[in-house]
Scaffold this active site. Structure first.
Site, PDB file in Angstrom:
ATOM      1  N   ALA A  78      57.548  51.578  -2.931  1.00 17.48           N
ATOM      2  CA  ALA A  78      56.707  52.780  -3.030  1.00 17.48           C
ATOM      3  C   ALA A  78      56.194  53.193  -1.650  1.00 17.48           C
ATOM      4  O   ALA A  78      55.680  52.370  -0.890  1.00 17.48           O
ATOM      5  CB  ALA A  78      55.526  52.532  -3.958  1.00 17.48           C
ATOM      6  N   ALA A  79      56.358  54.465  -1.337  1.00 22.82           N
ATOM      7  CA  ALA A  79      55.876  54.992  -0.058  1.00 22.82           C
ATOM      8  C   ALA A  79      55.921  56.503  -0.102  1.00 22.82           C
ATOM      9  O   ALA A  79      56.629  57.090  -0.905  1.00 22.82           O
ATOM     10  CB  ALA A  79      56.763  54.499   1.092  1.00 22.82           C
ATOM     11  N   GLU A  80      55.150  57.119   0.768  1.00 21.14           N
ATOM     12  CA  GLU A  80      55.434  58.498   1.156  1.00 21.14           C
ATOM     13  C   GLU A  80      56.544  58.369   2.185  1.00 21.14           C
ATOM     14  O   GLU A  80      56.419  57.624   3.163  1.00 21.14           O
ATOM     15  CB  GLU A  80      54.191  59.152   1.761  1.00 21.14           C
ATOM     16  N   THR A 120      61.810  50.516   7.315  1.00 19.46           N
ATOM     17  CA  THR A 120      62.770  51.449   7.907  1.00 19.46           C
ATOM     18  C   THR A 120      63.059  51.101   9.366  1.00 19.46           C
ATOM     19  O   THR A 120      62.214  50.507  10.041  1.00 19.46           O
ATOM     20  CB  THR A 120      62.175  52.882   7.828  1.00 19.46           C
ATOM     21  N   ASP A 121      64.215  51.546   9.839  1.00 20.83           N
ATOM     22  CA  ASP A 121      64.537  51.359  11.269  1.00 20.83           C
ATOM     23  C   ASP A 121      63.673  52.248  12.157  1.00 20.83           C
ATOM     24  O   ASP A 121      63.614  52.045  13.377  1.00 20.83           O
ATOM     25  CB  ASP A 121      66.025  51.616  11.537  1.00 20.83           C
ATOM     26  N   GLU A 122      62.996  53.229  11.567  1.00 24.54           N
ATOM     27  CA  GLU A 122      62.204  54.168  12.387  1.00 24.54           C
ATOM     28  C   GLU A 122      61.017  53.491  13.060  1.00 24.54           C
ATOM     29  O   GLU A 122      60.417  54.072  13.969  1.00 24.54           O
ATOM     30  CB  GLU A 122      61.713  55.336  11.532  1.00 24.54           C
ATOM     31  N   TYR A 147      54.742  59.253   9.615  1.00 28.80           N
ATOM     32  CA  TYR A 147      55.473  58.433   8.639  1.00 28.80           C
ATOM     33  C   TYR A 147      55.835  57.068   9.223  1.00 28.80           C
ATOM     34  O   TYR A 147      55.474  56.025   8.672  1.00 28.80           O
ATOM     35  CB  TYR A 147      56.752  59.154   8.159  1.00 28.80           C
ATOM     36  N   LYS A 151      54.603  53.133   8.342  1.00 25.77           N
ATOM     37  CA  LYS A 151      55.533  52.066   7.923  1.00 25.77           C
ATOM     38  C   LYS A 151      55.401  50.873   8.878  1.00 25.77           C
ATOM     39  O   LYS A 151      55.390  49.716   8.448  1.00 25.77           O
ATOM     40  CB  LYS A 151      56.975  52.569   7.891  1.00 25.77           C
ATOM     41  N   ASN A 177      69.580  56.156   4.274  1.00 22.55           N
ATOM     42  CA  ASN A 177      70.350  56.001   3.029  1.00 22.55           C
ATOM     43  C   ASN A 177      70.857  57.348   2.535  1.00 22.55           C
ATOM     44  O   ASN A 177      70.191  58.376   2.714  1.00 22.55           O
ATOM     45  CB  ASN A 177      69.441  55.449   1.924  1.00 22.55           C
ATOM     46  N   ARG A 190      69.723  68.204   0.755  1.00 18.55           N
ATOM     47  CA  ARG A 190      69.323  69.594   1.031  1.00 18.55           C
ATOM     48  C   ARG A 190      70.553  70.435   1.367  1.00 18.55           C
ATOM     49  O   ARG A 190      70.727  71.541   0.842  1.00 18.55           O
ATOM     50  CB  ARG A 190      68.316  69.655   2.195  1.00 18.55           C
TER      51      ARG A 190
HETATM   52  P1  NAD Z   1      61.141  58.370  -2.287  1.00 25.57           P
HETATM   53  O1  NAD Z   1      60.163  59.297  -1.654  1.00 25.57           O
HETATM   54  O2  NAD Z   1      62.386  58.917  -2.889  1.00 25.57           O
HETATM   55  O3  NAD Z   1      60.423  57.516  -3.424  1.00 25.57           O
HETATM   56  C1  NAD Z   1      59.128  57.006  -3.283  1.00 25.57           C
HETATM   57  C2  NAD Z   1      58.630  56.580  -4.659  1.00 25.57           C
HETATM   58  O4  NAD Z   1      57.335  55.975  -4.501  1.00 25.57           O
HETATM   59  C3  NAD Z   1      58.463  57.745  -5.646  1.00 25.57           C
HETATM   60  O5  NAD Z   1      58.968  57.406  -6.918  1.00 25.57           O
HETATM   61  C4  NAD Z   1      56.944  57.962  -5.699  1.00 25.57           C
HETATM   62  O6  NAD Z   1      56.496  58.471  -6.947  1.00 25.57           O
HETATM   63  C5  NAD Z   1      56.443  56.534  -5.452  1.00 25.57           C
HETATM   64  N1  NAD Z   1      55.089  56.518  -4.892  1.00 25.57           N
HETATM   65  C6  NAD Z   1      54.618  57.247  -3.847  1.00 25.57           C
HETATM   66  N2  NAD Z   1      53.317  56.986  -3.647  1.00 25.57           N
HETATM   67  C7  NAD Z   1      52.951  56.054  -4.564  1.00 25.57           C
HETATM   68  C8  NAD Z   1      51.738  55.380  -4.854  1.00 25.57           C
HETATM   69  N3  NAD Z   1      50.625  55.604  -4.144  1.00 25.57           N
HETATM   70  N4  NAD Z   1      51.745  54.478  -5.859  1.00 25.57           N
HETATM   71  C9  NAD Z   1      52.865  54.242  -6.589  1.00 25.57           C
HETATM   72  N5  NAD Z   1      54.031  54.870  -6.379  1.00 25.57           N
HETATM   73  C10 NAD Z   1      54.073  55.760  -5.373  1.00 25.57           C
HETATM   74  O7  NAD Z   1      61.483  57.293  -1.151  1.00 25.57           O
HETATM   75  P2  NAD Z   1      62.836  56.480  -0.855  1.00 25.57           P
HETATM   76  O8  NAD Z   1      63.671  57.287   0.047  1.00 25.57           O
HETATM   77  O9  NAD Z   1      63.378  55.960  -2.120  1.00 25.57           O
HETATM   78  O10 NAD Z   1      62.236  55.276   0.005  1.00 25.57           O
HETATM   79  C11 NAD Z   1      61.837  54.065  -0.616  1.00 25.57           C
HETATM   80  C12 NAD Z   1      61.413  53.078   0.432  1.00 25.57           C
HETATM   81  O11 NAD Z   1      62.492  52.829   1.329  1.00 25.57           O
HETATM   82  C13 NAD Z   1      60.246  53.547   1.297  1.00 25.57           C
HETATM   83  O12 NAD Z   1      59.403  52.447   1.544  1.00 25.57           O
HETATM   84  C14 NAD Z   1      60.919  54.017   2.581  1.00 25.57           C
HETATM   85  O13 NAD Z   1      60.043  53.892   3.672  1.00 25.57           O
HETATM   86  C15 NAD Z   1      62.064  53.045   2.669  1.00 25.57           C
HETATM   87  N6  NAD Z   1      63.264  53.494   3.417  1.00 25.57           N
HETATM   88  C16 NAD Z   1      63.865  54.667   3.097  1.00 25.57           C
HETATM   89  C17 NAD Z   1      65.021  55.050   3.760  1.00 25.57           C
HETATM   90  C18 NAD Z   1      65.754  56.330   3.408  1.00 25.57           C
HETATM   91  O14 NAD Z   1      66.739  56.660   4.055  1.00 25.57           O
HETATM   92  N7  NAD Z   1      65.341  57.061   2.383  1.00 25.57           N
HETATM   93  C19 NAD Z   1      65.548  54.229   4.767  1.00 25.57           C
HETATM   94  C20 NAD Z   1      64.890  53.035   5.074  1.00 25.57           C
HETATM   95  C21 NAD Z   1      63.757  52.675   4.383  1.00 25.57           C
HETATM   96  O1  TDX Z   2      67.249  70.413   6.889  1.00 28.42           O
HETATM   97  C1  TDX Z   2      67.337  69.461   7.676  1.00 28.42           C
HETATM   98  N1  TDX Z   2      68.078  69.613   8.813  1.00 28.42           N
HETATM   99  C2  TDX Z   2      68.226  68.609   9.728  1.00 28.42           C
HETATM  100  O2  TDX Z   2      68.921  68.792  10.741  1.00 28.42           O
HETATM  101  C3  TDX Z   2      66.684  68.185   7.425  1.00 28.42           C
HETATM  102  C4  TDX Z   2      65.852  67.990   6.194  1.00 28.42           C
HETATM  103  C5  TDX Z   2      66.862  67.185   8.354  1.00 28.42           C
HETATM  104  N2  TDX Z   2      67.593  67.378   9.476  1.00 28.42           N
HETATM  105  C6  TDX Z   2      67.813  66.256  10.415  1.00 28.42           C
HETATM  106  C7  TDX Z   2      66.595  65.468  10.833  1.00 28.42           C
HETATM  107  C8  TDX Z   2      67.172  64.097  11.055  1.00 28.42           C
HETATM  108  O3  TDX Z   2      67.753  64.024  12.348  1.00 28.42           O
HETATM  109  O4  TDX Z   2      68.645  65.325   9.705  1.00 28.42           O
HETATM  110  C9  TDX Z   2      68.283  63.975  10.039  1.00 28.42           C
HETATM  111  C10 TDX Z   2      67.866  63.247   8.756  1.00 28.42           C
HETATM  112  O5  TDX Z   2      66.646  63.827   8.307  1.00 28.42           O
HETATM  113  P1  TDX Z   2      65.831  63.250   7.040  1.00 28.42           P
HETATM  114  O6  TDX Z   2      66.718  63.253   5.839  1.00 28.42           O
HETATM  115  O7  TDX Z   2      64.522  63.957   6.977  1.00 28.42           O
HETATM  116  O8  TDX Z   2      65.676  61.715   7.429  1.00 28.42           O
HETATM  117  P2  TDX Z   2      64.947  60.945   8.652  1.00 28.42           P
HETATM  118  O9  TDX Z   2      63.850  61.745   9.235  1.00 28.42           O
HETATM  119  O10 TDX Z   2      66.027  60.440   9.563  1.00 28.42           O
HETATM  120  O11 TDX Z   2      64.291  59.719   7.829  1.00 28.42           O
HETATM  121  C11 TDX Z   2      65.043  59.069   6.779  1.00 28.42           C
HETATM  122  O12 TDX Z   2      65.575  57.852   7.180  1.00 28.42           O
HETATM  123  C12 TDX Z   2      64.667  56.811   7.455  1.00 28.42           C
HETATM  124  C13 TDX Z   2      64.171  58.859   5.532  1.00 28.42           C
HETATM  125  O13 TDX Z   2      63.630  60.110   5.099  1.00 28.42           O
HETATM  126  C14 TDX Z   2      63.075  57.867   5.816  1.00 28.42           C
HETATM  127  O14 TDX Z   2      62.321  57.595   4.630  1.00 28.42           O
HETATM  128  C15 TDX Z   2      63.698  56.598   6.302  1.00 28.42           C
HETATM  129  O15 TDX Z   2      62.719  55.682   6.695  1.00 28.42           O
END
Ligand code: NAD
Ligand code: TDX
Length: 331
Positions: A78-80, A120-122, A147, A151, A177, A190
């Site tokens: 769970a995260a923003e 995350t790697d960020e 963000y 993290k 991912n 998107r």
């Molecule tokens: P997401 O935004 O799709 O999902 C987040 C989920 O957490 C949602 O279901 C939301 O309802 C829930 N949530 C948010 N605030 C909450 C709270 N206060 N209590 C309970 N639930 C809550 O995110 P995601 O992309 O699935 O990411 C999941 C995890 O993986 C995060 O910790 C993120 O930092 C990490 N992560 C994501 C990526 C990526 O590429 N998306 C990469 C590396 C790590």
């Molecule tokens: O419309 C867009 N156009 C664009 O060029 C959007 C939404 C993004 N971008 C770029 C920004 C980044 O360089 O694409 C790349 C990926 O953007 P995001 O999907 O917003 O991901 P990023 O900011 O890299 O972060 C993601 O990976 C690490 C996840 O959202 C994080 O939760 C995770 O930790």
């Protein structure tokens, strides 16, 4: 095993729960999710009968205490999660990512439960395009955005609770991912859904920023390898050698959709936009024997494009509001 999964209605969490129900019949899953704008019970529909779902917040200490006390293992997704949102309004990020993790750690400490922290790697900041280095577990933390700084804060809390209180915790830091059930605010969904709607994909800046793409299922098999065989107190980096710049990703989406590969627009850049992420996952591979199942980004992306075409009912309700938010930002 009684497993508590926080954020299980989000992108990676719902894929993790679906994988677990499919491949680990010995595991009883409870999901704790607040169903924010990013959470959707429909993402758990295929396994709804096989799990327990609790709608609630990770900052709700009495609820978290009760659920953690009834678990053997906690995986905290769970995260923003969206950088653009964090630039607009950082508070929910501090609240959920920092205070939520603190709340879980206190319950884990009290009940002596095994904890895996998803990060995350960020947290490592960014690399120059020509830097031969990649991130490893010893790269210093240097986050850029609200963000990634929240993290990073949560990771440091986990490290401190492991060292000072001896909790049985592991951390994983994964790269970007892609795959089914990802919110349409994120880059790949998107652009895929824009193309379905006849709208040109939008690249920030010059589109030259590099992300290290991994299929969500590969992230989740790595998480299971760490739960099964990881060493307490250790940090594992998860990546699948998938570096690609955003322009190449958009060109591939256009090609897979049968459109000219230059049919995109360059839009205003994201403030503080990290240039490049790159993961060295050799420790995960050599120590835990993990390997990705998805060997071709092109094939994984084609399957993802097909999933969004076939599952419009899942993403359509969020598309308009998401694009309205971007329109306000000029992106
Ligand atoms: P997401 O935004 O799709 O999902 C987040 C989920 O957490 C949602 O279901 C939301 O309802 C829930 N949530 C948010 N605030 C909450 C709270 N206060 N209590 C309970 N639930 C809550 O995110 P995601 O992309 O699935 O990411 C999941 C995890 O993986 C995060 O910790 C993120 O930092 C990490 N992560 C994501 C990526 C990526 O590429 N998306 C990469 C590396 C790590
Ligand atoms: O419309 C867009 N156009 C664009 O060029 C959007 C939404 C993004 N971008 C770029 C920004 C980044 O360089 O694409 C790349 C990926 O953007 P995001 O999907 O917003 O991901 P990023 O900011 O890299 O972060 C993601 O990976 C690490 C996840 O959202 C994080 O939760 C995770 O930790």
């Amino acid at each position: 095993m009684r497993l508590l999964v926080t954020g299980g209605a989000g992108f990676i969490g719902s894929n993790f729960v679906q994988l677990t129900v499919r491949e680990r019949p010995d595991v009883q899953v409870t999901v704790l999710d607040a169903l924010t704008y990013a959470g959707d019970r429909a993402s758990l529909a295929p396994v709804a009968d096989a799990i327990t779902f609790v709608e609630g917040d990770v900052t709700d200490a009495p609820l978290v205490d009760r659920l953690v006390g009834a678990a053997d293992v906690v995986v905290h997704f769970a995260a923003e999660s969206h950088n653009d949102n964090s630039l607009h309004d950082p508070w929910p990020f501090v609240r959920t990512n920092v205070i939520g993790t603190y709340t879980l750690l206190e319950a884990v400490r009290k009940h002596g439960v095994r904890y895996h922290h998803i990060s995350t790697d960020e947290v490592y900041g960014d690399l120059e395009l020509d830097d031969p280095e990649r991130f490893t577990a010893s790269t210093p933390y240097n986050p850029s955005s609200p963000y990634s700084s929240t993290k990073a804060s949560s990771d440091l809390l986990v490290r401190a609770w492991a060292r000072s209180f001896g909790i049985q915790a592991t951390i994983s830091n994964c790269s970007n991912n892609y795959g089914p059930y990802q919110h349409v605010e994120k880059f790949i969904p998107r652009q895929v859904t824009n193309v379905i709607d006849g709208v040109r994909p939008k690249l920030y800046g010059q589109g030259l920023n590099v992300r290290d793409w991994i299929h969500v299922e590969d992230h989740n098999t790595a998480v299971w390898a760490i739960i099964d065989r990881g060493r307490a107190g250790e940090t594992y980096l998860i990546g699948a050698d998938g570096e690609m710049n955003n322009r190449d990703v958009v060109e591939l989406i256009l090609e897979l959709s049968g459109l000219p590969t230059d049919a995109y627009d360059l839009v205003a850049d994201r403030p503080g936009h990290d240039m490049r992420y790159a993961i060295d996952s050799s420790m995960l591979r050599t120590e835990l024997g993990w390997e990705p199942r998805y060997r071709s980004f092109r094939d994984g992306l084609a399957a993802t494009v097909a999933w969004y075409r076939d599952n419009e009912a899942w993403w359509r309700p969020r598309k308009e509001a998401t694009e309205a938010k971007y329109a306000q930002l000029g992106r």
